[in-house]
Design an enzyme around this catalytic site. Structure first.
Site, PDB file in Angstrom:
ATOM      1  N   ARG A  21      17.738  -0.507 -10.933  1.00 31.76           N
ATOM      2  CA  ARG A  21      16.677  -1.470 -10.675  1.00 31.76           C
ATOM      3  C   ARG A  21      17.275  -2.801 -10.221  1.00 31.76           C
ATOM      4  NH1 ARG A  21      14.534   1.193 -15.205  1.00 31.76           N
ATOM      5  NH2 ARG A  21      12.556   2.220 -14.795  1.00 31.76           N
ATOM      6  N   ASN A  54      13.924  -7.309  -3.256  1.00 32.44           N
ATOM      7  CA  ASN A  54      12.530  -7.495  -3.648  1.00 32.44           C
ATOM      8  C   ASN A  54      12.190  -8.947  -3.975  1.00 32.44           C
ATOM      9  OD1 ASN A  54      11.997  -4.885  -3.135  1.00 32.44           O
ATOM     10  ND2 ASN A  54      11.833  -4.215  -5.246  1.00 32.44           N
ATOM     11  N   HIS A  75      12.341  -4.161 -18.812  1.00 33.14           N
ATOM     12  CA  HIS A  75      12.088  -2.821 -18.298  1.00 33.14           C
ATOM     13  C   HIS A  75      13.415  -2.266 -17.798  1.00 33.14           C
ATOM     14  CE1 HIS A  75       9.769   0.392 -16.652  1.00 33.14           C
ATOM     15  NE2 HIS A  75       9.949   0.065 -15.386  1.00 33.14           N
ATOM     16  N   ALA A 124       0.841  -1.205   0.000  1.00 37.66           N
ATOM     17  CA  ALA A 124       0.000   0.000   0.000  1.00 37.66           C
ATOM     18  C   ALA A 124       0.870   1.246   0.000  1.00 37.66           C
ATOM     19  CB  ALA A 124      -0.933  -0.006   1.206  1.00 37.66           C
TER      20      ALA A 124
END
Ligand SMILES: NC(=O)c1ccc[n+]([C@@H]2O[C@H](COP(=O)([O-])OP(=O)(O)OC[C@H]3O[C@@H](n4cnc5c(N)ncnc54)[C@H](O)[C@@H]3O)[C@@H](O)[C@H]2O)c1
Length: 327
Positions: free
Chosen positions: A88, A95, A175, A10
């Site tokens: 990234r 992650n 990406h 969130a």
């Protein structure tokens, strides 16, 4: 019966996606964050905007993953965003652990969901999600190409002083630095951009697209982009819950398409209720094809960073790939 859409994380992207999905009334929304109170607060804030905005659905925030049970779509935005100076790829290990842990739980609570992965580095995170859930590969998709194409379209529109709505563009590949914008497939009102702009201007727009995320991060300093990423993720949710059969550039599992085997990467895909229902093969010229292979190598390198990621999940039951576009 309304669809149930759960959004994991969130933070900026997760909350903005929840708002986008809610405003379009795509289904009931559950916003999950491991930090107590955060998702509840964001969900309540969005709910309180609904009388003014005129949407009506259930939207709940939670720190209990069980509340996401039986979701039709799960959007994964949990993780760390990029900090200034961070690539990234730096985010990779951090992650991967978060996505893997969440996905193991999702696999038991929402075994029939379509997963839309946003967390970066997204191509590798889609792989982690597919591995951790053992979901059929066509039900695990990543968001990148819609955002990258949207940025390219925005820059073309700004350059030419035309409406963004009349622009079209396609960005393939991983990406990040190795994304492959395809100027040959960019147009304005059906007119190829190469007829409207000189080569050096097109090259400058491509470079700005490639660095689109970094440009925003450098400006904002404290947070990376989230309005455009949320809109892109929302568009994917819409394609799934409305079974729209949209052709969107998404991170999908390749099994020989574009000469690439066993890799999740950005390609045009038909997105409907079953996730990736078909992969579309553009006819690329030699330099586009080479750029895409380089992009695939960069994604493979990221995936290799976290050891054995062999997928033992069922292969997607896709119709035979179709070709379209210019030769
Ligand atoms: N694919 C793309 O094109 C794209 C675009 C923008 C952002 N992103 C990525 O999306 C991710 C989210 O970005 P953001 O700006 O919203 O970051 P953010 O820091 O604002 O939000 C991330 C949220 O995830 C939460 N979180 C961390 N671990 C969790 C866990 N195990 N379970 C549940 N929640 C957890 C955090 O508490 C935080 O609220 C980042 O990885 C970012 O790089 C991807």
């Amino acid at each position: 019966m309304r669809k149930k859409i759960s959004i994991i994380g969130a933070g900026n992207v997760g909350a903005a996606t929840a708002l986008w999905v809610a405003r379009k009334e795509l289904g009931d929304v559950v916003l999950f964050n491991r930090t107590r109170g955060l998702a509840e607060g964001k969900a309540l804030d969005i709910k309180e905007s609904s009388p003014v905005d005129g949407f009506d659905l259930a939207i709940a925030g939670t720190d209990r993953i069980e509340d996401t049970t039986e979701s039709d779509v799960v959007v994964l935005t949990a993780g760390m965003p990029r900090q200034p100076g961070m690539s990234r790829s730096d985010l990779l290990q951090m992650n991967a652990a978060i996505i893997s842990a969440v996905c193991v739980q999702i696999a038991t609570t929402s075994p029939n969901a379509v997963l839309i992965v946003v967390s970066n580095p997204v191509d590798a995170m889609v792989h982690v999600a597919a591995k951790a859930t053992s979901f059929p590969r066509h039900k695990v998709i990543g968001m990148a190409g819609i955002l990258d194409s949207s940025r390219f379209r925005t820059f073309i529109a700004l350059e030419l002083g035309v409406s963004v709505e009349d622009t079209n563009a396609m960005v393939l590949g991983g990406h990040g630095d190795f994304m492959v914008p395809l100027p040959r497939h960019a147009s304005v009102g059906g007119i190829p951009v190469s007829d409207l702009l000189p080569e050096d201007r097109i090259a400058a727009l491509i470079e700005r697209t490639r660095k689109g995320g970094a440009e925003i991060l450098a400006l904002e300093k404290v947070s990376s982009a989230y309005y455009a990423p949320a809109a892109a993720a929302g568009q994917m949710v819409e394609a799934v819950v409305k079974d729209k059969k949209r052709v969107l550039p998404c991170v999908a599992h390749l099994q020989g398409e574009y000469g690439i085997h066993d890799l999740f990467m950005g390609v045009p895909a038909l997105i409907g209720a079953n996730g990736v229902e078909r992969i579309l093969e553009l006819r690329l010229n030699a330099s586009e094809f080479d750029a895409l292979q380089k992009s695939a190598d960069a994604v493979r390198e990221q995936v290799a960073c976290f050891g054995d990621q062999t997928l033992h999940t069922p292969s997607p039951d896709l119709q035979s790939p179709a070709s379209f576009g210019h030769g």
